[in-house]
Design a protein around this motif. Structure first.
Motif, PDB file in Angstrom:
ATOM      1  N   GLU A 162       4.566   9.279  -1.275  1.00 48.25           N
ATOM      2  CA  GLU A 162       5.716   8.075  -1.505  1.00 48.25           C
ATOM      3  C   GLU A 162       5.635   7.563  -2.853  1.00 48.25           C
ATOM      4  O   GLU A 162       4.677   7.719  -3.516  1.00 48.25           O
ATOM      5  CB  GLU A 162       5.046   6.934  -0.502  1.00 48.25           C
ATOM      6  CG  GLU A 162       6.267   5.829  -0.287  1.00 48.25           C
ATOM      7  CD  GLU A 162       5.734   4.623   0.211  1.00 48.25           C
ATOM      8  OE1 GLU A 162       6.442   3.764   0.266  1.00 48.25           O
ATOM      9  OE2 GLU A 162       4.477   4.564   0.646  1.00 48.25           O
ATOM     10  N   GLY A 211      -1.563  10.895  -1.697  1.00 50.94           N
ATOM     11  CA  GLY A 211      -1.873  11.175  -0.199  1.00 50.94           C
ATOM     12  C   GLY A 211      -0.462  11.579   0.393  1.00 50.94           C
ATOM     13  O   GLY A 211      -0.224  12.689   0.828  1.00 50.94           O
ATOM     14  N   CYS A 212       0.415  10.809   0.578  1.00 53.66           N
ATOM     15  CA  CYS A 212       1.746  10.907   1.405  1.00 53.66           C
ATOM     16  C   CYS A 212       2.961  11.344   0.436  1.00 53.66           C
ATOM     17  O   CYS A 212       3.927  11.647   1.018  1.00 53.66           O
ATOM     18  CB  CYS A 212       1.962   9.908   2.215  1.00 53.66           C
ATOM     19  SG  CYS A 212       2.393   8.073   1.371  1.00 53.66           S
ATOM     20  N   CYS A 232       2.141   8.050  -4.783  1.00 47.97           N
ATOM     21  CA  CYS A 232       1.007   8.153  -3.842  1.00 47.97           C
ATOM     22  C   CYS A 232       0.639   9.853  -3.679  1.00 47.97           C
ATOM     23  O   CYS A 232       1.350  10.715  -3.417  1.00 47.97           O
ATOM     24  CB  CYS A 232       1.170   7.740  -2.371  1.00 47.97           C
ATOM     25  SG  CYS A 232      -0.218   7.846  -1.284  1.00 47.97           S
ATOM     26  N   HIS A 281      -3.355   6.001  -4.592  1.00 51.80           N
ATOM     27  CA  HIS A 281      -3.146   6.018  -3.005  1.00 51.80           C
ATOM     28  C   HIS A 281      -2.458   4.858  -2.461  1.00 51.80           C
ATOM     29  O   HIS A 281      -2.886   3.640  -2.884  1.00 51.80           O
ATOM     30  CB  HIS A 281      -4.490   6.402  -2.157  1.00 51.80           C
ATOM     31  CG  HIS A 281      -4.935   7.708  -2.528  1.00 51.80           C
ATOM     32  ND1 HIS A 281      -4.373   8.714  -1.798  1.00 51.80           N
ATOM     33  CD2 HIS A 281      -5.966   8.283  -3.426  1.00 51.80           C
ATOM     34  CE1 HIS A 281      -5.060   9.974  -2.288  1.00 51.80           C
ATOM     35  NE2 HIS A 281      -5.839   9.589  -3.190  1.00 51.80           N
ATOM     36  N   CYS A 282      -1.420   4.985  -1.746  1.00 54.91           N
ATOM     37  CA  CYS A 282      -0.768   3.614  -1.236  1.00 54.91           C
ATOM     38  C   CYS A 282      -1.373   2.809  -0.020  1.00 54.91           C
ATOM     39  O   CYS A 282      -2.661   3.604   0.412  1.00 54.91           O
ATOM     40  CB  CYS A 282       0.567   4.124  -0.760  1.00 54.91           C
ATOM     41  SG  CYS A 282       0.302   5.088   0.579  1.00 54.91           S
ATOM     42  N   ARG A 283      -1.108   1.734   0.064  1.00 52.60           N
ATOM     43  CA  ARG A 283      -1.617   1.007   1.335  1.00 52.60           C
ATOM     44  C   ARG A 283      -2.080   1.926   2.607  1.00 52.60           C
ATOM     45  O   ARG A 283      -3.219   1.937   3.077  1.00 52.60           O
ATOM     46  CB  ARG A 283      -0.531  -0.204   1.718  1.00 52.60           C
ATOM     47  CG  ARG A 283      -0.856  -0.812   2.810  1.00 52.60           C
ATOM     48  CD  ARG A 283       0.004  -2.015   2.849  1.00 52.60           C
ATOM     49  NE  ARG A 283       1.215  -1.735   2.105  1.00 52.60           N
ATOM     50  CZ  ARG A 283       2.230  -0.854   2.964  1.00 52.60           C
ATOM     51  NH1 ARG A 283       2.308  -0.557   4.158  1.00 52.60           N
ATOM     52  NH2 ARG A 283       3.388  -0.787   2.142  1.00 52.60           N
ATOM     53  N   LYS A 284      -1.174   2.884   3.109  1.00 52.43           N
ATOM     54  CA  LYS A 284      -1.320   3.650   4.173  1.00 52.43           C
ATOM     55  C   LYS A 284      -2.185   4.622   3.855  1.00 52.43           C
ATOM     56  O   LYS A 284      -2.929   5.207   4.983  1.00 52.43           O
ATOM     57  CB  LYS A 284       0.006   4.164   4.605  1.00 52.43           C
ATOM     58  CG  LYS A 284       1.025   3.036   5.167  1.00 52.43           C
ATOM     59  CD  LYS A 284       2.408   3.616   5.366  1.00 52.43           C
ATOM     60  CE  LYS A 284       2.925   4.414   4.236  1.00 52.43           C
ATOM     61  NZ  LYS A 284       4.482   4.428   4.062  1.00 52.43           N
ATOM     62  N   CYS A 285      -2.602   4.994   2.617  1.00 54.18           N
ATOM     63  CA  CYS A 285      -3.429   6.232   2.642  1.00 54.18           C
ATOM     64  C   CYS A 285      -4.759   6.127   2.060  1.00 54.18           C
ATOM     65  O   CYS A 285      -5.604   7.017   1.600  1.00 54.18           O
ATOM     66  CB  CYS A 285      -2.882   7.251   1.733  1.00 54.18           C
ATOM     67  SG  CYS A 285      -1.364   8.086   2.198  1.00 54.18           S
ATOM     68  N   HIS A 286      -5.320   4.989   2.122  1.00 55.68           N
ATOM     69  CA  HIS A 286      -6.782   4.901   1.681  1.00 55.68           C
ATOM     70  C   HIS A 286      -7.557   4.183   2.608  1.00 55.68           C
ATOM     71  O   HIS A 286      -7.343   4.268   3.862  1.00 55.68           O
ATOM     72  CB  HIS A 286      -6.865   4.183   0.240  1.00 55.68           C
ATOM     73  CG  HIS A 286      -6.305   2.954   0.231  1.00 55.68           C
ATOM     74  ND1 HIS A 286      -5.728   2.381  -0.879  1.00 55.68           N
ATOM     75  CD2 HIS A 286      -6.389   1.701   0.864  1.00 55.68           C
ATOM     76  CE1 HIS A 286      -5.279   1.158  -0.662  1.00 55.68           C
ATOM     77  NE2 HIS A 286      -5.789   0.655   0.455  1.00 55.68           N
TER      78      HIS A 286
END
Lengths: 141, 141
Positions: free
Chosen positions: A102, A99-100, A97, A136-141
DNA sequence: ATTAATGCAAATTGTTTGCACGGTC
DNA sequence: GACCGTGCAAACAATTTGCATTAAT
């Protein structure tokens, strides 16, 4: 003594390498980490332990751990190398990811098979591969 | 003026960047290389040309070329980055020979599709990927 | 005793950056 | 003339290595 310790000693013995407190300390620290880590993160954990290990020894020992199959060195891009505990695990690839940071692991028998057929087509004898997907993972998009 | 030159000028213009002899020289040199190259190999080609370009400018220009989509930066492992002319080309992945260093390109629609479904499973939004297979080519085993 | 392993600091490698000067818009 | 781009050399970051010392076998 854990299986991993046994395996490491065996590996060292077979190569005429010595079992030192530093090497044991590095292995113990590695076993205490879950997920991916860098050489420097490992060093930081060992810095104030007793016995400790210098950065040089951490790098050198990591190589032996990779050689013994206990640790896997994974190239996740960027400039530093990542490592992960590999004892009893299977090869897998990574979703990374942006974003974070991960790291999600995945395996796909179907992809591996297609890979093999690509190699066959090119008369290429694969030894290893690295397959990473950035996004981007689930939490980051 | 080649399409690539046009595209590069357009890109620079749109960003308020200037068209300089050094940037042109770098682009020309890039267009003259087929296959994969490193920043340093590119610099070496430019070193004694006129106009020339310093290493710093080569690195800086390469970034713009990647930004404009004319050049693709590929991570083939190791410590240095590789680049390749990307104008009019499609994404592809690589087989890398550990013996002679040869780089074989491959594409597989089927693998890409499986990749997509892996991402879907993990609710991961892919932006790019890198898939490389290390081993030995036909000539090297 | 022999010879490998350690720590430290210096060396390497690929790449980036600060800055004064020169060139483009 | 304003400001971006350049070259140079210094700065960086991750990793490796030389060497004198210490310790495992």
């Amino acid at each position: 003594m854990s299986d991993q310790e046994g395996r490491f000693r065996e590996y060292l013995g077979a190569k005429g390498l010595r079992i030192t407190p530093e090497r044991q300390a590095v292995l113990t620290a590695v076993l205490g980490i879950q997920g991916h880590f860098t050489a420097d993160q490992l060093y930081l954990r060992l810095e104030r332990k007793n016995p400790r290990a210098s950065r040089a020894t951490v790098y050198r020992t990591l190589e032996h751990l990779v050689g013994s199959g206990l640790v896997d060195k994974v190239d996740l891009g960027g400039q530093q190398a990542f490592y992960e505990n590999f004892y009893g695990r299977e090869h897998h690839d990574h979703l990374i990811c942006l974003g974070c940071g991960e790291i999600i692991e995945f395996t796909s028998r179907a992809i591996e098979e297609l890979q093999d057929s690509v190699c066959r087509e090119h008369q290429f004898e694969a030894r290893s591969h690295s397959h990473k997907i950035l996004g981007h993972c689930r939490k980051c998009h």
